[in-house]
Every structure is written in C-alpha cells, then in structure tokens.
Scaffold this motif. Structure first.
Motif, PDB file in Angstrom:
ATOM      1  N   ASP A  21       0.806  -1.230   0.000  1.00  0.00           N
ATOM      2  CA  ASP A  21       0.000   0.000   0.000  1.00  0.00           C
ATOM      3  C   ASP A  21       0.830   1.267   0.000  1.00  0.00           C
ATOM      4  O   ASP A  21       0.304   2.375   0.093  1.00  0.00           O
ATOM      5  CB  ASP A  21      -0.959   0.009   1.188  1.00  0.00           C
ATOM      6  N   ARG A  22       2.147   1.116  -0.052  1.00  0.00           N
ATOM      7  CA  ARG A  22       3.079   2.240  -0.169  1.00  0.00           C
ATOM      8  C   ARG A  22       2.978   3.210   1.012  1.00  0.00           C
ATOM      9  O   ARG A  22       3.169   4.418   0.859  1.00  0.00           O
ATOM     10  CB  ARG A  22       2.899   2.969  -1.499  1.00  0.00           C
ATOM     11  N   GLN A  23       2.701   2.672   2.213  1.00  0.00           N
ATOM     12  CA  GLN A  23       2.770   3.501   3.414  1.00  0.00           C
ATOM     13  C   GLN A  23       4.215   3.850   3.751  1.00  0.00           C
ATOM     14  O   GLN A  23       4.482   4.792   4.493  1.00  0.00           O
ATOM     15  CB  GLN A  23       2.128   2.764   4.595  1.00  0.00           C
ATOM     16  N   GLY A  24       5.130   3.077   3.226  1.00  0.00           N
ATOM     17  CA  GLY A  24       6.556   3.312   3.432  1.00  0.00           C
ATOM     18  C   GLY A  24       7.329   2.565   2.364  1.00  0.00           C
ATOM     19  O   GLY A  24       6.812   1.642   1.728  1.00  0.00           O
ATOM     20  N   PRO A  25       8.582   2.926   2.125  1.00  0.00           N
ATOM     21  CA  PRO A  25       9.363   2.310   1.053  1.00  0.00           C
ATOM     22  C   PRO A  25       9.812   0.889   1.376  1.00  0.00           C
ATOM     23  O   PRO A  25      10.079   0.547   2.523  1.00  0.00           O
ATOM     24  CB  PRO A  25      10.568   3.248   0.918  1.00  0.00           C
ATOM     25  N   ILE A  26       9.870   0.064   0.329  1.00  0.00           N
ATOM     26  CA  ILE A  26      10.457  -1.271   0.395  1.00  0.00           C
ATOM     27  C   ILE A  26      11.366  -1.412  -0.822  1.00  0.00           C
ATOM     28  O   ILE A  26      10.907  -1.260  -1.962  1.00  0.00           O
ATOM     29  CB  ILE A  26       9.399  -2.387   0.379  1.00  0.00           C
ATOM     30  N   TYR A  27      12.620  -1.705  -0.578  1.00  0.00           N
ATOM     31  CA  TYR A  27      13.591  -1.828  -1.659  1.00  0.00           C
ATOM     32  C   TYR A  27      14.350  -3.139  -1.565  1.00  0.00           C
ATOM     33  O   TYR A  27      14.645  -3.631  -0.468  1.00  0.00           O
ATOM     34  CB  TYR A  27      14.607  -0.691  -1.612  1.00  0.00           C
ATOM     35  N   THR A  28      14.668  -3.688  -2.719  1.00  0.00           N
ATOM     36  CA  THR A  28      15.590  -4.809  -2.807  1.00  0.00           C
ATOM     37  C   THR A  28      16.948  -4.267  -3.225  1.00  0.00           C
ATOM     38  O   THR A  28      17.051  -3.527  -4.208  1.00  0.00           O
ATOM     39  CB  THR A  28      15.103  -5.847  -3.838  1.00  0.00           C
ATOM     40  N   VAL A  29      17.975  -4.622  -2.476  1.00  0.00           N
ATOM     41  CA  VAL A  29      19.338  -4.182  -2.764  1.00  0.00           C
ATOM     42  C   VAL A  29      20.144  -5.404  -3.188  1.00  0.00           C
ATOM     43  O   VAL A  29      20.195  -6.403  -2.456  1.00  0.00           O
ATOM     44  CB  VAL A  29      19.983  -3.518  -1.530  1.00  0.00           C
ATOM     45  N   GLY A  30      20.752  -5.340  -4.368  1.00  0.00           N
ATOM     46  CA  GLY A  30      21.485  -6.483  -4.902  1.00  0.00           C
ATOM     47  C   GLY A  30      22.947  -6.173  -5.167  1.00  0.00           C
ATOM     48  O   GLY A  30      23.265  -5.161  -5.795  1.00  0.00           O
ATOM     49  N   LEU A  31      23.828  -7.038  -4.700  1.00  0.00           N
ATOM     50  CA  LEU A  31      25.266  -6.939  -4.966  1.00  0.00           C
ATOM     51  C   LEU A  31      25.622  -7.946  -6.046  1.00  0.00           C
ATOM     52  O   LEU A  31      25.461  -9.163  -5.854  1.00  0.00           O
ATOM     53  CB  LEU A  31      26.068  -7.224  -3.697  1.00  0.00           C
ATOM     54  N   TYR A  32      26.103  -7.473  -7.172  1.00  0.00           N
ATOM     55  CA  TYR A  32      26.452  -8.341  -8.299  1.00  0.00           C
ATOM     56  C   TYR A  32      27.910  -8.787  -8.172  1.00  0.00           C
ATOM     57  O   TYR A  32      28.814  -7.953  -8.054  1.00  0.00           O
ATOM     58  CB  TYR A  32      26.238  -7.606  -9.625  1.00  0.00           C
ATOM     59  N   LEU A  33      28.113 -10.094  -8.228  1.00  0.00           N
ATOM     60  CA  LEU A  33      29.468 -10.639  -8.128  1.00  0.00           C
ATOM     61  C   LEU A  33      30.093 -10.901  -9.495  1.00  0.00           C
ATOM     62  O   LEU A  33      31.269 -11.265  -9.582  1.00  0.00           O
ATOM     63  CB  LEU A  33      29.444 -11.945  -7.323  1.00  0.00           C
ATOM     64  N   ASP A  34      29.304 -10.723 -10.544  1.00  0.00           N
ATOM     65  CA  ASP A  34      29.790 -10.960 -11.906  1.00  0.00           C
ATOM     66  C   ASP A  34      29.274  -9.863 -12.826  1.00  0.00           C
ATOM     67  O   ASP A  34      28.251  -9.237 -12.547  1.00  0.00           O
ATOM     68  CB  ASP A  34      29.310 -12.322 -12.420  1.00  0.00           C
ATOM     69  N   ASP A  35      29.985  -9.651 -13.926  1.00  0.00           N
ATOM     70  CA  ASP A  35      29.527  -8.701 -14.937  1.00  0.00           C
ATOM     71  C   ASP A  35      28.207  -9.200 -15.539  1.00  0.00           C
ATOM     72  O   ASP A  35      27.977 -10.406 -15.667  1.00  0.00           O
ATOM     73  CB  ASP A  35      30.550  -8.565 -16.067  1.00  0.00           C
ATOM     74  N   ALA A  36      27.360  -8.266 -15.909  1.00  0.00           N
ATOM     75  CA  ALA A  36      26.114  -8.587 -16.614  1.00  0.00           C
ATOM     76  C   ALA A  36      25.854  -7.468 -17.623  1.00  0.00           C
ATOM     77  O   ALA A  36      25.819  -6.299 -17.259  1.00  0.00           O
ATOM     78  CB  ALA A  36      24.938  -8.714 -15.645  1.00  0.00           C
ATOM     79  N   SER A  37      25.704  -7.841 -18.874  1.00  0.00           N
ATOM     80  CA  SER A  37      25.509  -6.857 -19.929  1.00  0.00           C
ATOM     81  C   SER A  37      24.149  -7.048 -20.583  1.00  0.00           C
ATOM     82  O   SER A  37      23.441  -8.024 -20.313  1.00  0.00           O
ATOM     83  CB  SER A  37      26.611  -6.995 -20.997  1.00  0.00           C
ATOM     84  N   SER A  38      23.766  -6.105 -21.423  1.00  0.00           N
ATOM     85  CA  SER A  38      22.507  -6.217 -22.144  1.00  0.00           C
ATOM     86  C   SER A  38      22.485  -7.529 -22.922  1.00  0.00           C
ATOM     87  O   SER A  38      23.447  -7.879 -23.603  1.00  0.00           O
ATOM     88  CB  SER A  38      22.347  -5.036 -23.111  1.00  0.00           C
ATOM     89  N   ASN A  39      21.380  -8.267 -22.786  1.00  0.00           N
ATOM     90  CA  ASN A  39      21.199  -9.563 -23.424  1.00  0.00           C
ATOM     91  C   ASN A  39      22.169 -10.615 -22.914  1.00  0.00           C
ATOM     92  O   ASN A  39      22.387 -11.643 -23.565  1.00  0.00           O
ATOM     93  CB  ASN A  39      21.321  -9.443 -24.946  1.00  0.00           C
ATOM     94  N   ASN A  40      22.759 -10.371 -21.749  1.00  0.00           N
ATOM     95  CA  ASN A  40      23.607 -11.375 -21.117  1.00  0.00           C
ATOM     96  C   ASN A  40      23.477 -11.266 -19.595  1.00  0.00           C
ATOM     97  O   ASN A  40      24.402 -10.865 -18.906  1.00  0.00           O
ATOM     98  CB  ASN A  40      25.073 -11.228 -21.531  1.00  0.00           C
ATOM     99  N   GLY A  41      22.277 -11.586 -19.104  1.00  0.00           N
ATOM    100  CA  GLY A  41      22.066 -11.680 -17.673  1.00  0.00           C
ATOM    101  C   GLY A  41      21.746 -10.395 -16.939  1.00  0.00           C
ATOM    102  O   GLY A  41      21.593 -10.406 -15.719  1.00  0.00           O
ATOM    103  N   ALA A  42      21.643  -9.275 -17.656  1.00  0.00           N
ATOM    104  CA  ALA A  42      21.407  -8.003 -16.973  1.00  0.00           C
ATOM    105  C   ALA A  42      19.966  -7.881 -16.481  1.00  0.00           C
ATOM    106  O   ALA A  42      19.044  -8.500 -17.033  1.00  0.00           O
ATOM    107  CB  ALA A  42      21.721  -6.837 -17.900  1.00  0.00           C
ATOM    108  N   LEU A  43      19.788  -7.089 -15.439  1.00  0.00           N
ATOM    109  CA  LEU A  43      18.455  -6.730 -14.978  1.00  0.00           C
ATOM    110  C   LEU A  43      17.794  -5.878 -16.046  1.00  0.00           C
ATOM    111  O   LEU A  43      18.430  -5.007 -16.648  1.00  0.00           O
ATOM    112  CB  LEU A  43      18.549  -5.935 -13.667  1.00  0.00           C
ATOM    113  N   ARG A  44      16.513  -6.133 -16.290  1.00  0.00           N
ATOM    114  CA  ARG A  44      15.766  -5.349 -17.271  1.00  0.00           C
ATOM    115  C   ARG A  44      14.516  -4.809 -16.591  1.00  0.00           C
ATOM    116  O   ARG A  44      13.806  -5.545 -15.902  1.00  0.00           O
ATOM    117  CB  ARG A  44      15.409  -6.215 -18.486  1.00  0.00           C
ATOM    118  N   ILE A  45      14.253  -3.510 -16.757  1.00  0.00           N
ATOM    119  CA  ILE A  45      13.156  -2.878 -16.034  1.00  0.00           C
ATOM    120  C   ILE A  45      12.217  -2.138 -16.986  1.00  0.00           C
ATOM    121  O   ILE A  45      12.581  -1.820 -18.123  1.00  0.00           O
ATOM    122  CB  ILE A  45      13.685  -1.876 -14.987  1.00  0.00           C
ATOM    123  N   ILE A  46      11.007  -1.887 -16.483  1.00  0.00           N
ATOM    124  CA  ILE A  46      10.065  -1.010 -17.186  1.00  0.00           C
ATOM    125  C   ILE A  46       9.942   0.259 -16.339  1.00  0.00           C
ATOM    126  O   ILE A  46       9.304   0.246 -15.279  1.00  0.00           O
ATOM    127  CB  ILE A  46       8.696  -1.673 -17.365  1.00  0.00           C
TER     128      ILE A  46
END
Length: 263
Positions: A105-130
């Motif tokens: 309900d967005r009464q307060g923020p919730i975030y996921t924080v991720g530490l990447y241990l490897d390179d990730a590029s477009s079309n090779n494992g990268a996070l993709r968002i809208i």
C-alpha cells in the motif's frame, strides 16, 4: 574476494548434498545444459541465506555500502527482512520473467538491494526494467502484449537494460516491473540480495511483529560490527559468529512474505 570465495564453498557444499539426495528446502538446484554432453546440476537460488551461511549473510548485510544504502532508502531504522542469492546459469531452463516482487500500500518504502558478483551486460544476464511501473499493481499480461518501435527486449516490451560490473550494487523498488535476460556469453551471474523495509511498512505484515522488527534492526547493527571485524582480519575464521545470527535464522521460518505479481 571474501564474499565470492565463501559463496563458492557454500555452493560446493549444497551441490554435494544434492548429489546425496539431501538438498535443503530453502535452495533451488536444477540442471543446465551449458554446451556439454549432459546437463549439469547448478544452484539457481538460495533462500534465507542467514540460515544457510550466517557468516556470509552477516558480512554482506553489514557491509557499509549495503547498510548505508538500505538506511538511505528506507530510513535510519530500516528493517532487513531476508537475504538470498540468485544465480543465472548459461543453458538454464529456469527463467526470470516479468514480475513485481510484491504489491503493497506504499505507506513506506520497500527496496531490494542487490550486490552483483559478476559482470552482466545487455542480453547477457542483466536486470531489465520497465521505468515508471512501480506506482501501482501492474497488468503484466497487458504489458507483454504492448509493442514499441524503440527499445525492445525478447518480449517486445519497451524496457531498459541495466548492465553492471562485478561489485556493482543495484537497488530497486519492489513494485518495479522487472525481469532478467538469459546468459548467452558467460557461464554464471551471482547476485546477493537483501530486502529493506521502512518500519511502518514492515509492521503492515502481521507476521512481522514489533519484537521481530526490533530484533532485525538489532541484527543489522550486529552485522555492521561483524563485517568490520572480518574485513579487518581478512578472513572469516578469525572472527566469532554472533549468537543473534542463530536466533534470527530460526525465527525467519515463521515469516509469511507477500506473493509476487506475475500477472
């Protein structure tokens, strides 16, 4: 180096137990065809990292970059909810499709924080968002049907890929619609995650009692101290594991986390 070496040892142990038919309930192990003759067993996800390896979990959680970002996004009394590890493996059958981690309900923020241990590029494992999709519950099915002449991914959704280098950290609102590209050029992408919540927002979950929230806040302080000691020593074996880690790993099993939205 401390984190990657420790995680490698944990994965070796999990795969050995899997081979003996003793895979822990909080882990997902499946097979990937990485170009060899036969599929190979790989670790795909480790839930409740604190339970699987308390030393690794505390070191990650207590790192100044992780703790600092969590408090910046969710306030000085930020609540770390759970820690996990996500793997992408080349040739995997598992897919990370479009979804929102949870709806709230967005009464307060919730975030996921991720530490990447490897390179990730477009079309090779990268996070993709809208971009801009985090304000409300998304109609995933409708989004998948949309077409855009501009930036497209494999499902033709207008989206942005976020390439990273090993050691980079990405934080995203849990309601942001996202997915992950398959690996095509490298063998593995490992990411450690922790979800932070504002105390008021954590309290809307009936299983996150005031005492549990206070305990998690105490765990964060303990993790900061533990991480500092391990970094100074240069190895885990020289630092005793705090007793609170064992208590929290047991009580983590009583949580009932909100379900993700896959449409």
């Amino acid at each position: 180096m401390l984190i990657t070496n420790r995680l490698d040892l944990l994965c070796q142990n999990l795969l050995a137990r899997h081979k003996q038919g003793q895979t822990p309930n909080d882990c997902l192990i499946d097979f990937a065809n990485d170009g060899g003759v036969n599929p190979v067993a790989k670790v795909f996800r480790i839930e409740q990292l604190l339970k699987q390896d308390a030393a690794l979990a505390l070191f990650f959680l207590g790192h100044p970059a992780i703790t600092g970002l969590g408090k910046q996004l969710c306030g000085p009394d930020a609540v770390p909810v759970y820690l996990s590890v996500q793997f992408r493996n080349r040739g995997e059958a598992q897919k990370i499709i479009w979804h929102q981690d949870m709806i709230h309900d967005r009464q307060g923020p919730i975030y996921t924080v991720g530490l990447y241990l490897d390179d990730a590029s477009s079309n090779n494992g990268a996070l993709r968002i809208i971009p801009g999709s985090h304000h409300n519950r998304a109609d995933i099915a409708t989004l998948i049907q949309q077409r855009s002449p501009k930036i497209k991914d494999q499902l033709s959704i207008s989206s942005h890929s976020i390439p990273v280098k090993a050691g980079d950290i990405i934080a995203h609102d849990v309601m942001l619609v996202h997915c992950s590209d398959a690996l095509t050029k490298t063998d593995c992408r490992r990411t450690l995650y922790v979800e932070f919540r504002h105390p008021q927002q954590a309290g809307t979950n009936p299983t996150m009692t005031p005492s549990w929230i206070a305990q998690q806040q105490g765990l964060l302080a303990t993790a900061q101290n533990y991480c500092a000691l391990v970094r100074a020593a240069g190895r885990f074996s020289d630092v005793s594991l705090p007793e609170i880690a064992c208590t929290n790993s047991i009580e983590a099993n009583t949580l009932r986390l909100e379900t993700a939205n896959y449409g």
